[in-house]
Design a protein around this motif. Structure first.
Motif, PDB file in Angstrom:
ATOM      1  N   ASP A 175       1.985  -2.717   3.387  1.00 54.23           N
ATOM      2  CA  ASP A 175       3.250  -3.471   3.444  1.00 54.23           C
ATOM      3  C   ASP A 175       4.324  -2.731   2.650  1.00 54.23           C
ATOM      4  O   ASP A 175       4.381  -2.809   1.425  1.00 54.23           O
ATOM      5  CB  ASP A 175       3.035  -4.878   2.886  1.00 54.23           C
ATOM      6  N   ALA A 204       7.525  -3.198   2.505  1.00 54.34           N
ATOM      7  CA  ALA A 204       8.543  -4.066   1.896  1.00 54.34           C
ATOM      8  C   ALA A 204       8.128  -4.563   0.515  1.00 54.34           C
ATOM      9  O   ALA A 204       8.942  -4.627  -0.412  1.00 54.34           O
ATOM     10  CB  ALA A 204       8.828  -5.247   2.823  1.00 54.34           C
ATOM     11  N   THR A 205       6.847  -4.921   0.379  1.00 55.67           N
ATOM     12  CA  THR A 205       6.376  -5.441  -0.908  1.00 55.67           C
ATOM     13  C   THR A 205       5.739  -4.371  -1.772  1.00 55.67           C
ATOM     14  O   THR A 205       5.423  -4.617  -2.938  1.00 55.67           O
ATOM     15  CB  THR A 205       5.356  -6.563  -0.693  1.00 55.67           C
ATOM     16  N   GLY A 206       5.516  -3.191  -1.201  1.00 57.95           N
ATOM     17  CA  GLY A 206       4.876  -2.120  -1.949  1.00 57.95           C
ATOM     18  C   GLY A 206       3.378  -2.301  -2.119  1.00 57.95           C
ATOM     19  O   GLY A 206       2.769  -1.649  -2.960  1.00 57.95           O
ATOM     20  N   ARG A 207       2.756  -3.162  -1.307  1.00 58.54           N
ATOM     21  CA  ARG A 207       1.315  -3.396  -1.395  1.00 58.54           C
ATOM     22  C   ARG A 207       0.609  -2.646  -0.264  1.00 58.54           C
ATOM     23  O   ARG A 207       0.853  -2.910   0.908  1.00 58.54           O
ATOM     24  CB  ARG A 207       1.001  -4.892  -1.306  1.00 58.54           C
ATOM     25  N   ASP A 244      -4.980  -5.116  -0.078  1.00 56.57           N
ATOM     26  CA  ASP A 244      -5.202  -6.492  -0.516  1.00 56.57           C
ATOM     27  C   ASP A 244      -6.459  -6.486  -1.374  1.00 56.57           C
ATOM     28  O   ASP A 244      -7.582  -6.434  -0.859  1.00 56.57           O
ATOM     29  CB  ASP A 244      -5.383  -7.407   0.702  1.00 56.57           C
TER      30      ASP A 244
END
Length: 371
Positions: A179, A181-184, A187
């Motif tokens: 992701d 956008a979130t920098g992840r 998980d």
């Protein structure tokens, strides 16, 4: 017809062939045994015939090092089987690739990464044959204890495969989220410690390689007796066995007593006539002593087809054919035996799946750690 109604077929690739004098044949290529091109060409030939998979042999010592002159008349040089399979993988598209790994002297964490990598670079066509070693010479390479009892070697191998399987499952299929956008990227809740504690291994995990495309690459074992049969029943998807005849094959299947795919190993010397095949084998035998753990077939492709279909009726899933000499006997398998089986409606004309599990009719297993 693209489906498979007869026995499945695999080819076991070994040096210049399974006969120790094969490298001296006129069409042999002993100077090329350490080149990627040699092995790629053999695998591509097997793939063109739509075989299920090829296997690559491996050892951690010379064969019979105590023998006179250490059998210096034999081609014993070899490349690492797992690395070789990874090199061949991008140059093939459908055939399964099953290298051998000696699990007695290697770490399951490292092998789990290597086979997961092979599954990625082959887009889901990887397997591994787990091999035990009781060779004193190989133990000396690693400064280990003296070889234990045979039963312990197979018990250790069973734990080894359990660690492999848990590490392959230590990432859930959607653990990578990437992701931006979130920098992840990952998980973390979908990565799992395996926390394996056993007699031989203590492994925390997780792996550093995401779950392989097949979920669980195919695990295979070669079995000659009760200890190996138990390993196959507990941990393998495919077992190679060495029956002498149809009745023996049926008794081995009964002894294994588990829903595992059983392939009979056969060393094959094939020619246009039975006499020509016998003469060629006799010439090879005159150059080097040949012994085999597996049944040795000498004859024509049509005669071999008769045997395969007869033994298949005893309950065998398929056959792993060991070409006596390369390229001669591989060519006879791909260009004569396979057409003979197709003429009898007993072999596919095209690949029906893109993964090795798919070719073998095995489902992609669920992840044991997923909620």
């Amino acid at each position: 017809m693209t489906g498979l109604t007869g026995p499945r077929l695999a080819v076991a690739l070994e040096g210049a062939g399974w006969h120790p004098a094969a490298w001296r044949e006129p069409d042999a290529r002993p100077a090329d045994l350490l080149t990627a091109g040699y092995w790629t060409g053999l695998v591509q030939q097997a793939e063109a015939a739509h075989l299920d998979f090829v296997t690559f042999e491996d050892f951690l010592s010379l064969r019979d090092p105590a023998a006179p002159k250490a059998h210096d008349d034999r081609a014993q040089t070899r490349l690492d089987a797992v690395l070789l399979a990874s090199r061949v993988a991008p140059l093939t598209s459908h055939i399964g690739l099953v290298p051998t790994a000696v699990v007695t002297h290697t770490e399951p964490f490292h092998l789990s990464k290597a086979i997961a990598t092979l599954d990625y670079v082959s887009t889901g066509r990887a397997g591994v044959r787990v091999q035990v070693s009781g060779s004193p010479e190989e133990f000396q390479h690693f400064g280990r204890r003296t070889p234990p009892e045979v039963a312990d070697l197979f018990e250790e191998a069973a734990d080894y495969v359990e660690v492999l399987r848990r590490l392959w499952d230590s990432w859930e299929d959607d653990a990578e989220i990437r992701d931006v956008a979130t920098g992840r990227f990952i998980d973390r809740d979908k990565l799992h410690y395996i926390d394996f504690e056993g007699r031989w291994f203590s492994v925390k995990g997780p792996s550093i390689t995401p779950r392989p495309p097949q979920g669980q690459p195919i695990v295979a074992a070669l079995a000659h007796g009760p200890d190996a049969y138990r390993l196959a029943a507990r941990q393998a998807d495919v077992v190679y066995v060495t029956p002498n005849d149809r009745a023996h094959a049926a008794s081995i299947i009964d002894e294994i007593g588990a829903p595992v795919q059983v392939f009979a190993d056969l060393v094959v010397f094939l020619d246009e006539t039975e006499q020509a095949a016998a003469d060629r084998k006799a010439r090879l035998d005159g150059r080097a002593e040949f012994t085999s753990d597996a049944h040795v077939f000498t004859g024509t492709p049509a005669q071999l087809a008769d045997l395969l279909l007869d033994w298949h009726a005893a309950g065998l899933t398929g056959f792993r054919l060991r070409p006596g000499a390369l390229p001669h006997d591989l060519t006879a398998i791909t260009r004569a035996l396979v057409p003979e089986l197709r003429d009898r409606g007993a072999f596919r004309t095209g690949y029906e799946a893109s993964t090795l599990r798919g070719l073998l009719g095995l489902p992609r297993p669920a992840n044991r750690y997923a909620a």
